[in-house]
Design a protein around this motif. Sequence first.
Motif, PDB file in Angstrom:
ATOM      1  N   GLU A 130       0.815  -1.211   0.000  1.00 48.39           N
ATOM      2  CA  GLU A 130       0.000   0.000   0.000  1.00 48.39           C
ATOM      3  C   GLU A 130       0.852   1.266   0.000  1.00 48.39           C
ATOM      4  OE1 GLU A 130      -2.362  -0.401   3.481  1.00 48.39           O
ATOM      5  OE2 GLU A 130      -3.397  -2.220   2.782  1.00 48.39           O
ATOM      6  N   THR A 131       2.002   1.232   0.698  1.00 47.28           N
ATOM      7  CA  THR A 131       2.780   2.455   0.888  1.00 47.28           C
ATOM      8  C   THR A 131       3.767   2.732  -0.241  1.00 47.28           C
ATOM      9  OG1 THR A 131       4.368   1.244   2.258  1.00 47.28           O
ATOM     10  CG2 THR A 131       2.557   2.372   3.403  1.00 47.28           C
ATOM     11  N   LEU A 132       4.336   1.691  -0.870  1.00 42.77           N
ATOM     12  CA  LEU A 132       5.301   1.935  -1.937  1.00 42.77           C
ATOM     13  C   LEU A 132       4.670   2.620  -3.151  1.00 42.77           C
ATOM     14  CD1 LEU A 132       8.040   1.830  -3.297  1.00 42.77           C
ATOM     15  CD2 LEU A 132       7.671  -0.614  -3.755  1.00 42.77           C
ATOM     16  N   PRO A 133       3.476   2.218  -3.599  1.00 47.80           N
ATOM     17  CA  PRO A 133       2.901   2.891  -4.769  1.00 47.80           C
ATOM     18  C   PRO A 133       2.702   4.395  -4.578  1.00 47.80           C
ATOM     19  CG  PRO A 133       1.772   0.809  -4.384  1.00 47.80           C
ATOM     20  CD  PRO A 133       2.657   1.046  -3.196  1.00 47.80           C
ATOM     21  N   ALA A 134       2.613   4.849  -3.333  1.00 46.87           N
ATOM     22  CA  ALA A 134       2.388   6.272  -3.066  1.00 46.87           C
ATOM     23  C   ALA A 134       3.664   7.104  -3.166  1.00 46.87           C
ATOM     24  CB  ALA A 134       1.778   6.446  -1.680  1.00 46.87           C
ATOM     25  N   GLN A 135       4.828   6.454  -3.308  1.00 46.35           N
ATOM     26  CA  GLN A 135       6.091   7.190  -3.345  1.00 46.35           C
ATOM     27  C   GLN A 135       6.324   7.779  -4.738  1.00 46.35           C
ATOM     28  OE1 GLN A 135       7.552   7.433  -0.279  1.00 46.35           O
ATOM     29  NE2 GLN A 135       5.814   6.154   0.346  1.00 46.35           N
ATOM     30  N   ASP A 136       7.026   8.911  -4.773  1.00 41.84           N
ATOM     31  CA  ASP A 136       7.216   9.620  -6.041  1.00 41.84           C
ATOM     32  C   ASP A 136       8.684   9.721  -6.439  1.00 41.84           C
ATOM     33  OD1 ASP A 136       8.118  11.411  -4.185  1.00 41.84           O
ATOM     34  OD2 ASP A 136       6.836  13.079  -4.812  1.00 41.84           O
ATOM     35  N   TRP A 137       9.498   8.745  -6.039  1.00 35.20           N
ATOM     36  CA  TRP A 137      10.925   8.756  -6.346  1.00 35.20           C
ATOM     37  C   TRP A 137      11.314   7.457  -7.038  1.00 35.20           C
ATOM     38  CZ3 TRP A 137      12.028   4.404  -3.871  1.00 35.20           C
ATOM     39  CH2 TRP A 137      11.426   4.132  -2.635  1.00 35.20           C
ATOM     40  N   GLN A 138      12.537   7.456  -7.572  1.00 33.16           N
ATOM     41  CA  GLN A 138      13.159   6.238  -8.078  1.00 33.16           C
ATOM     42  C   GLN A 138      14.517   6.084  -7.394  1.00 33.16           C
ATOM     43  OE1 GLN A 138      13.045   6.872 -12.425  1.00 33.16           O
ATOM     44  NE2 GLN A 138      11.632   5.147 -12.518  1.00 33.16           N
ATOM     45  N   ALA A 139      14.795   4.898  -6.910  1.00 36.49           N
ATOM     46  CA  ALA A 139      16.031   4.634  -6.179  1.00 36.49           C
ATOM     47  C   ALA A 139      17.136   4.176  -7.126  1.00 36.49           C
ATOM     48  CB  ALA A 139      15.786   3.565  -5.117  1.00 36.49           C
ATOM     49  N   ASP A 140      18.369   4.364  -6.668  1.00 41.47           N
ATOM     50  CA  ASP A 140      19.530   3.860  -7.403  1.00 41.47           C
ATOM     51  C   ASP A 140      19.765   2.380  -7.132  1.00 41.47           C
ATOM     52  OD1 ASP A 140      20.900   6.392  -8.575  1.00 41.47           O
ATOM     53  OD2 ASP A 140      20.468   6.936  -6.492  1.00 41.47           O
ATOM     54  N   ALA A 141      19.396   1.922  -5.957  1.00 39.68           N
ATOM     55  CA  ALA A 141      19.629   0.523  -5.570  1.00 39.68           C
ATOM     56  C   ALA A 141      18.567   0.089  -4.572  1.00 39.68           C
ATOM     57  CB  ALA A 141      21.019   0.362  -4.961  1.00 39.68           C
ATOM     58  N   TRP A 142      18.201  -1.187  -4.641  1.00 40.22           N
ATOM     59  CA  TRP A 142      17.209  -1.777  -3.735  1.00 40.22           C
ATOM     60  C   TRP A 142      17.836  -2.928  -2.958  1.00 40.22           C
ATOM     61  CZ3 TRP A 142      12.176  -0.943  -2.271  1.00 40.22           C
ATOM     62  CH2 TRP A 142      11.470   0.072  -2.945  1.00 40.22           C
ATOM     63  N   PHE A 143      17.520  -2.962  -1.659  1.00 38.04           N
ATOM     64  CA  PHE A 143      17.799  -4.118  -0.816  1.00 38.04           C
ATOM     65  C   PHE A 143      16.460  -4.838  -0.594  1.00 38.04           C
ATOM     66  CE2 PHE A 143      21.338  -1.726   1.774  1.00 38.04           C
ATOM     67  CZ  PHE A 143      22.088  -1.567   0.614  1.00 38.04           C
ATOM     68  N   LEU A 144      16.316  -6.017  -1.160  1.00 39.39           N
ATOM     69  CA  LEU A 144      15.084  -6.787  -0.987  1.00 39.39           C
ATOM     70  C   LEU A 144      15.328  -7.785   0.136  1.00 39.39           C
ATOM     71  CD1 LEU A 144      14.195  -7.350  -4.767  1.00 39.39           C
ATOM     72  CD2 LEU A 144      13.555  -5.455  -3.258  1.00 39.39           C
ATOM     73  N   ASP A 145      14.850  -7.439   1.333  1.00 40.97           N
ATOM     74  CA  ASP A 145      15.249  -8.161   2.542  1.00 40.97           C
ATOM     75  C   ASP A 145      14.064  -8.530   3.410  1.00 40.97           C
ATOM     76  OD1 ASP A 145      17.117  -9.363   4.185  1.00 40.97           O
ATOM     77  OD2 ASP A 145      17.470  -7.566   5.383  1.00 40.97           O
ATOM     78  N   GLY A 146      12.969  -8.945   2.774  1.00 37.95           N
ATOM     79  CA  GLY A 146      11.865  -9.491   3.553  1.00 37.95           C
ATOM     80  C   GLY A 146      12.239 -10.848   4.124  1.00 37.95           C
ATOM     81  N   PHE A 147      11.393 -11.361   4.987  1.00 37.95           N
ATOM     82  CA  PHE A 147      11.624 -12.717   5.485  1.00 37.95           C
ATOM     83  C   PHE A 147      11.516 -13.709   4.328  1.00 37.95           C
ATOM     84  CE2 PHE A 147      10.278 -10.576   9.475  1.00 37.95           C
ATOM     85  CZ  PHE A 147      11.422 -10.859  10.224  1.00 37.95           C
TER      86      PHE A 147
END
Length: 224
Positions: A141-158
Amino acid sequence: MSDQKANLEWRDGAVPVSTRFDDPYFSLENGLAETRHVFLAGNNLPARFSPGFHIAELGFGTGLNLLTTWAAWDASGQTTPLRFTSFEGFPMSADEMARALEAFPSLAEYARRLVAAWAEDNTLATLDGIEARVVIGDARETLPAQDWQADAWFLDGFSPAKNPELWDADLIQQVGQHTKPDGTAATYTAAGFVRRNIEAAGFDVTRVPGYGRKRHMTTARKRT
């Protein structure tokens, strides 16, 4: 906004384990070395650091990834703050965070500052020295509301087998939409459906050696 908290038990008195997801927050072998291998090396960091660099993360947890990256940023000679945005659905308490981070004495000064700011406001609005923000709630729900683009992602869910919500195709599509062209992502998992979802989100995906007993992990680069 989620008001759900982390439910923890402690393995060997030091490693926090989520009872909700039956998964530890960091490697039982060496969490700091794992973070450096998976998230820093996996995103070709610190070589890519530059002023204004923005890292985004799914799964804030203990804050270990932020601390490790912050220390690497400072050590690399950068003079402007790192930008770091993380998404967390089940925040732990400041006392729990402090206890978990005692396992990493080399990061003690950074940890002290993080825990103090977390105790005041767990969005990290008061943390000095880094442009950090933690978005509390369901990332779907919260990510779609963001208005930026990142240079790098850490995908660190369980683990994807235990926490599939943080790895589903729609959320990973949002990760892709919130990544700059030629931006990168890295994760400790090499699960087939995760790699397929990342590729479908616009990334070229590579399976590379994992940390410790994990044979493989995943790195990805956003197609231009």
